[in-house]
Design an enzyme around this catalytic site. Structure first.
Site, PDB file in Angstrom:
ATOM      1  N   CYS A  68       3.199  14.268 -13.644  1.00  0.00           N
ATOM      2  CA  CYS A  68       4.203  13.495 -14.393  1.00  0.00           C
ATOM      3  C   CYS A  68       4.472  12.132 -13.768  1.00  0.00           C
ATOM      4  O   CYS A  68       5.306  11.379 -14.262  1.00  0.00           O
ATOM      5  CB  CYS A  68       5.507  14.284 -14.535  1.00  0.00           C
ATOM      6  SG  CYS A  68       6.519  14.308 -13.028  1.00  0.00           S
ATOM      7  N   HIS A 117       0.813  -1.223   0.000  1.00  0.00           N
ATOM      8  CA  HIS A 117       0.000   0.000   0.000  1.00  0.00           C
ATOM      9  C   HIS A 117       0.844   1.270   0.000  1.00  0.00           C
ATOM     10  O   HIS A 117       0.321   2.360   0.222  1.00  0.00           O
ATOM     11  CB  HIS A 117      -0.953   0.004   1.211  1.00  0.00           C
ATOM     12  CG  HIS A 117      -2.021  -1.051   1.132  1.00  0.00           C
ATOM     13  ND1 HIS A 117      -2.848  -1.371   2.179  1.00  0.00           N
ATOM     14  CD2 HIS A 117      -2.392  -1.860   0.103  1.00  0.00           C
ATOM     15  CE1 HIS A 117      -3.686  -2.341   1.817  1.00  0.00           C
ATOM     16  NE2 HIS A 117      -3.421  -2.653   0.559  1.00  0.00           N
TER      17      HIS A 117
HETATM   18  P1  NAD Z   1      -7.568  -2.366  10.558  1.00  0.00           P
HETATM   19  O1  NAD Z   1      -7.415  -1.066  11.253  1.00  0.00           O
HETATM   20  O2  NAD Z   1      -8.761  -2.614   9.746  1.00  0.00           O
HETATM   21  O3  NAD Z   1      -7.461  -3.592  11.588  1.00  0.00           O
HETATM   22  C1  NAD Z   1      -6.416  -3.784  12.455  1.00  0.00           C
HETATM   23  C2  NAD Z   1      -6.469  -5.202  13.040  1.00  0.00           C
HETATM   24  O4  NAD Z   1      -5.409  -5.302  13.983  1.00  0.00           O
HETATM   25  C3  NAD Z   1      -7.764  -5.553  13.787  1.00  0.00           C
HETATM   26  O5  NAD Z   1      -8.242  -6.815  13.385  1.00  0.00           O
HETATM   27  C4  NAD Z   1      -7.328  -5.568  15.251  1.00  0.00           C
HETATM   28  O6  NAD Z   1      -8.057  -6.514  16.038  1.00  0.00           O
HETATM   29  C5  NAD Z   1      -5.871  -5.970  15.124  1.00  0.00           C
HETATM   30  N1  NAD Z   1      -5.028  -5.560  16.256  1.00  0.00           N
HETATM   31  C6  NAD Z   1      -5.173  -4.523  17.096  1.00  0.00           C
HETATM   32  N2  NAD Z   1      -4.184  -4.510  18.005  1.00  0.00           N
HETATM   33  C7  NAD Z   1      -3.374  -5.553  17.724  1.00  0.00           C
HETATM   34  C8  NAD Z   1      -2.180  -6.071  18.305  1.00  0.00           C
HETATM   35  N3  NAD Z   1      -1.610  -5.487  19.356  1.00  0.00           N
HETATM   36  N4  NAD Z   1      -1.624  -7.173  17.757  1.00  0.00           N
HETATM   37  C9  NAD Z   1      -2.194  -7.780  16.677  1.00  0.00           C
HETATM   38  N5  NAD Z   1      -3.323  -7.348  16.092  1.00  0.00           N
HETATM   39  C10 NAD Z   1      -3.903  -6.246  16.604  1.00  0.00           C
HETATM   40  O7  NAD Z   1      -6.240  -2.518   9.729  1.00  0.00           O
HETATM   41  P2  NAD Z   1      -5.892  -3.290   8.400  1.00  0.00           P
HETATM   42  O8  NAD Z   1      -6.687  -4.542   8.277  1.00  0.00           O
HETATM   43  O9  NAD Z   1      -4.437  -3.365   8.324  1.00  0.00           O
HETATM   44  O10 NAD Z   1      -6.419  -2.348   7.216  1.00  0.00           O
HETATM   45  C11 NAD Z   1      -6.471  -0.997   7.238  1.00  0.00           C
HETATM   46  C12 NAD Z   1      -5.769  -0.332   6.075  1.00  0.00           C
HETATM   47  O11 NAD Z   1      -5.296   0.865   6.592  1.00  0.00           O
HETATM   48  C13 NAD Z   1      -4.587  -1.037   5.528  1.00  0.00           C
HETATM   49  O12 NAD Z   1      -4.727  -1.005   4.177  1.00  0.00           O
HETATM   50  C14 NAD Z   1      -3.363  -0.211   5.925  1.00  0.00           C
HETATM   51  O13 NAD Z   1      -2.629   0.160   4.788  1.00  0.00           O
HETATM   52  C15 NAD Z   1      -3.913   1.070   6.468  1.00  0.00           C
HETATM   53  N6  NAD Z   1      -3.364   1.473   7.783  1.00  0.00           N
HETATM   54  C16 NAD Z   1      -2.017   1.446   7.991  1.00  0.00           C
HETATM   55  C17 NAD Z   1      -1.496   1.801   9.220  1.00  0.00           C
HETATM   56  C18 NAD Z   1      -0.004   1.746   9.425  1.00  0.00           C
HETATM   57  O14 NAD Z   1       0.741   1.867   8.456  1.00  0.00           O
HETATM   58  N7  NAD Z   1       0.458   1.509  10.657  1.00  0.00           N
HETATM   59  C19 NAD Z   1      -2.347   2.226  10.248  1.00  0.00           C
HETATM   60  C20 NAD Z   1      -3.724   2.267   9.993  1.00  0.00           C
HETATM   61  C21 NAD Z   1      -4.205   1.867   8.750  1.00  0.00           C
HETATM   62 ZN    ZN Z   2       5.858  16.130 -11.814  1.00  0.00          ZN
END
Ligand code: NAD
Ligand code: ZN
Length: 255
Positions: free
Chosen positions: A129, A118
């Site tokens: 560009c 992502h």
């Molecule tokens: P989500 O927010 O939908 O879900 C997070 C999951 O992590 C949940 O199922 C939750 O129960 C679990 N979780 C919470 N605490 C935890 C822990 N300590 N250990 C293990 N699991 C734990 O996130 P997603 O499914 O990754 O999707 C959201 C989208 O948002 C993704 O595409 C991602 O790119 C983006 N995102 C990225 C970040 C980051 O880069 N840190 C943060 C938020 C969202």
């Molecule tokens: Zn440019």
């Protein structure tokens, strides 16, 4: 602890391993998940900001949100789960970590066999560009949150896959190819609401891999998993690494 033992055994007998991580792995580093507590920013849900339509309507707002998130990411440090994944990468003939996270904590921890499917919060892309640059190299416009392209002066956007966008060419092919060869697939901290990554994990399982899921909350992936390790990634991923080493005796599997 029976589940941990079964997961360790599956890893210890695997040659090829695919790991898939989501926002949950970084929760213990202090980076909020989108759907958990702290997922709102100034009353907005992520789905209202991380879209091309939101950027078209109000690029200043979207950049303000990204700058806030980038600041949180830059102050956060990798946690024991990120570190354990770095250890795991050298233990198998083939290993790939496909992360949904954009926070850069996996590369900062030292993961090298990595694809950030992502994107990464430290990069920006020119809407004119298509140049992709480290955000620090983009030109700041005084009084504006929106950086401009140093090559063509076009407006830059975060180089991140937004809701409703299609994956960049080749990215998913690499993950699906790894899924087809994997003997074990380790899913950590993903809610399964983001579909292609969940599909990759299930595809690996269909091709014969043992599916291990780590999450404090049950999800669609944990329901399908061969082993569900219920709990926090920061506790369970290092525990899994150590259990795997115990099963392997001295631990290192290179063949
Ligand atoms: P989500 O927010 O939908 O879900 C997070 C999951 O992590 C949940 O199922 C939750 O129960 C679990 N979780 C919470 N605490 C935890 C822990 N300590 N250990 C293990 N699991 C734990 O996130 P997603 O499914 O990754 O999707 C959201 C989208 O948002 C993704 O595409 C991602 O790119 C983006 N995102 C990225 C970040 C980051 O880069 N840190 C943060 C938020 C969202
Ligand atoms: Zn440019």
């Amino acid at each position: 602890m029976e589940a941990l033992q079964r997961a360790a055994q599956a890893l210890a007998s695997a040659r090829n391993v695919l790991a898939i991580t989501g926002a949950g792995i970084s929760a213990e580093s202090g980076i909020p998940t989108f759907r958990g507590a702290g997922g709102l920013w100034e009353g907005f849900r992520a789905e209202e900001l991380a879209t091309p339509e939101a950027f078209g309507r109000d690029p200043e707002l979207v950049w303000r949100w990204y700058r806030w998130r980038r600041d949180i990411c830059s102050k956060a440090a990798p946690n024991p789960a990120h570190v354990a994944l770095v250890e795991l990468e050298s233990r198998f003939e083939e290993f790939l970590l496909a992360t949904q996270n954009v926070d850069g904590l996996h590369p900062r921890a030292g993961s090298r066999k990595l694809i950030e499917i992502h994107g990464n919060i430290d990069t920006a892309r020119c809407t004119k560009c298509s140049a992709i640059l480290p955000l620090d190299d983009a030109s700041e416009i005084p009084g504006s949150q929106v950086p401009s392209c140093p090559r063509c002066t076009g407006r830059m956007r975060p180089h991140i896959l937004w809701f409703g966008e299609t994956y960049w060419p080749g990215v998913l092919d690499k993950a699906f190819a790894a899924a087809s060869r994997a003997n074990a697939v380790l899913v950590i901290g993903t809610s399964a609401q983001v579909w292609p990554p969940a599909q990759i994990a299930l595809q690996a399982q269909k091709s014969g891999a043992t599916l291990i899921d780590v999450n404090p909350q049950p999800t669609e992936i944990s329901a399908a998993a061969d082993v569900f390790l219920q709990g926090k990634a920061g506790d369970l991923v290092p525990a899994l690494l150590h259990a795997c080493d115990r099963v392997c005796g001295e631990g290192i599997r290179t063949s």
